[in-house]
Enzyme design. Structure first.
Site, PDB file in Angstrom:
ATOM      1  N   ASP A  14      56.861 -58.536  77.105  1.00 18.67           N
ATOM      2  CA  ASP A  14      56.194 -57.586  77.994  1.00 18.67           C
ATOM      3  C   ASP A  14      56.691 -57.815  79.422  1.00 18.67           C
ATOM      4  O   ASP A  14      56.610 -58.926  79.940  1.00 18.67           O
ATOM      5  CB  ASP A  14      54.673 -57.809  77.920  1.00 18.67           C
ATOM      6  CG  ASP A  14      53.879 -56.681  78.553  1.00 18.67           C
ATOM      7  OD1 ASP A  14      54.506 -55.698  78.991  1.00 18.67           O
ATOM      8  OD2 ASP A  14      52.647 -56.790  78.612  1.00 18.67           O
ATOM      9  N   GLU A 110      57.586 -52.822  76.945  1.00 23.81           N
ATOM     10  CA  GLU A 110      57.298 -53.860  75.956  1.00 23.81           C
ATOM     11  C   GLU A 110      57.979 -53.549  74.626  1.00 23.81           C
ATOM     12  O   GLU A 110      58.277 -52.403  74.306  1.00 23.81           O
ATOM     13  CB  GLU A 110      55.790 -54.020  75.754  1.00 23.81           C
ATOM     14  CG  GLU A 110      55.089 -52.788  75.214  1.00 23.81           C
ATOM     15  CD  GLU A 110      53.607 -53.003  74.973  1.00 23.81           C
ATOM     16  OE1 GLU A 110      53.218 -54.141  74.617  1.00 23.81           O
ATOM     17  OE2 GLU A 110      52.840 -52.045  75.131  1.00 23.81           O
TER      18      GLU A 110
END
Length: 415
Positions: A14, A110
């Protein structure tokens, strides 16, 4: 010949405060300062991304900019630049293949990475260390990584020590790790569910999993079968790798926009909605899909909202289809007051069936096909409906990419 067995791990990566971090890296004067990436009109803008300096003062994505200013009076507004973020995102996703050839993009910032191509956990960790170093050198930003044998736990782990975190939950240590995780930090548990869980005494995830073992009927009665399945997925130390990393087409495609100024003219609302509809159709075209369901969302100046979803008895796949439907949708829910945000999406998607095969010598082409070819060559926003340039109540609009809007796709993935 002996086949080497790959490790059972999967990682979630992420980007840290992605949009805000990109802006700070591009402009050194913003480093170390609280910034919010937002639309061009402060009064009605929404925080798309906040730097960690702003996050520490309570500023969050999705918050109205004027509310964020109350929490952080020194907050600096930076105009959103969707095209730049999209380009950097695609480049980062390419870089991830240095860790593993199998990457599943979950959103613009992500992704999940299959680590079963490695035979040793240490090998994959070293690849990630190199990736994080290259990411910092090339783009000046950081990312947080979570690794475990369960993709949901990997996602929790990537958020555990942000920013620039790196958390590895070894096989067999999942329950011990979850014991330290507050229920509110588990993805998939919403605000209303959280309130009910806390009223039942469940504060930590370990306590919740213990409740699943000791009194499953209490949880089932309160939340139902789907939630029980979700909880059970947290206890699995294996998942269907083939099914999880299977490339799926989206379940829905949509676009939304927060306007820089309220509009209360029906024709203007229709024209903005048609602009968003065109973006939806372009993306449906990329997937070679059509839709038999459409939803419209309006948020008014007083922050109240109204939505309408309709299942159609026909399919739509062209801008013409959408422009015939949007006025009817708007007139069905618009109450005549000023509108500050609009969203439209298509769902009930299926493979496009009415594609016409042109002969080798036929010059006629579908407009959508031409548009997609132009966008592939020159990038998104290189072509758009001309009527968006003639919206007098949307001030100082230089190009469509200046509009503060979000595109979104929905897909369903389970362990």
């Amino acid at each position: 010949m002996i086949a080497l067995k790959g490790i059972p791990y999967v990682s979630h990566i992420d980007m840290d405060a992605f949009f805000a971090s990109i802006e700070q890296a591009a402009n050194p004067t913003l480093k170390g300062k609280p910034i919010a990436v937002t639309g061009i009109g402060k009064r009605h803008s929404v925080v798309t991304s906040a730097s960690y300096e702003a996050k520490r003062l309570g500023v969050k994505s999705g918050m109205a900019f004027f509310e964020a200013l109350k929490l952080c009076p020194d907050l600096i507004a930076v105009g959103v630049q969707s095209k730049k973020y999209g380009y950097i995102s695609k480049e980062i996703m390419k870089m991830m293949t240095s860790v593993s050839p199998r990457v599943m993009v979950a959103s613009v910032d992500e992704a999940y990475i299959d680590l079963s191509f490695h035979t040793k956990l240490e090998e994959s960790i070293n690849r990630f260390i190199s990736f994080k170093r290259d990411l910092k050198e090339r783009f000046g930003i950081t990312a947080s990584v979570g690794i475990s044998v369960n993709p949901i736990i990997s996602k929790i782990a990537s958020d555990y020590s942000k920013p620039n975190g790196f958390v590895v939950v070894k096989d067999g240590m999942e329950r011990e790790f979850l014991n330290e995780i507050p229920v509110k930090d588990v993805p998939g548990i919403g605000k209303h569910t959280l309130i009910k869980l806390e009223s039942m005494g469940y504060k930590m995830t370990g306590e919740l999993l213990e409740g699943l073992e000791k009194s499953p009927m209490d949880l089932y009665t309160m939340f139902g079968n789907a939630f029980m399945g979700f909880l059970q997925s947290l206890t699995k130390n294996r998942f269907s790798r083939k099914g999880f990393f299977k490339e799926e087409r989206p379940k829905s495609v949509g676009h939304s926009m927060t306007l820089s100024g309220d509009i209360n003219d029906f024709d203007l609302i229709v024209r903005v909605t048609n602009f968003l509809s065109a973006r939806v159709i372009y993306r449906l075209g990329r997937y070679k899909m059509e839709s038999s369901g459409v939803s419209l969302f309006l948020r008014y100046a007083d922050r109240s909202s109204k939505a309408l979803s309709k299942r159609l008895n026909f399919t739509i796949s062209s801008i013409k289809d959408m422009t015939e439907i949007t006025p009817w949708l708007i007139s069905s829910i618009w109450n005549g007051t000023a509108v500050r945000a609009i969203g439209i999406s298509c769902w009930a998607l299926s493979e496009k069936k009415n594609q016409r095969q042109l002969s080798l010598f036929e010059k006629e082409r579908e407009l959508l096909e031409t548009v997609l070819e132009i966008e592939r060559k020159f990038g998104e926003y290189s072509i758009f409906p001309g009527n968006i340039l003639f919206l007098p109540d949307i001030r100082k609009l230089e190009k469509p990419s200046d509009l503060h809007y979000q595109g979104f796709c929905r897909r369903e993935v389970s362990c």
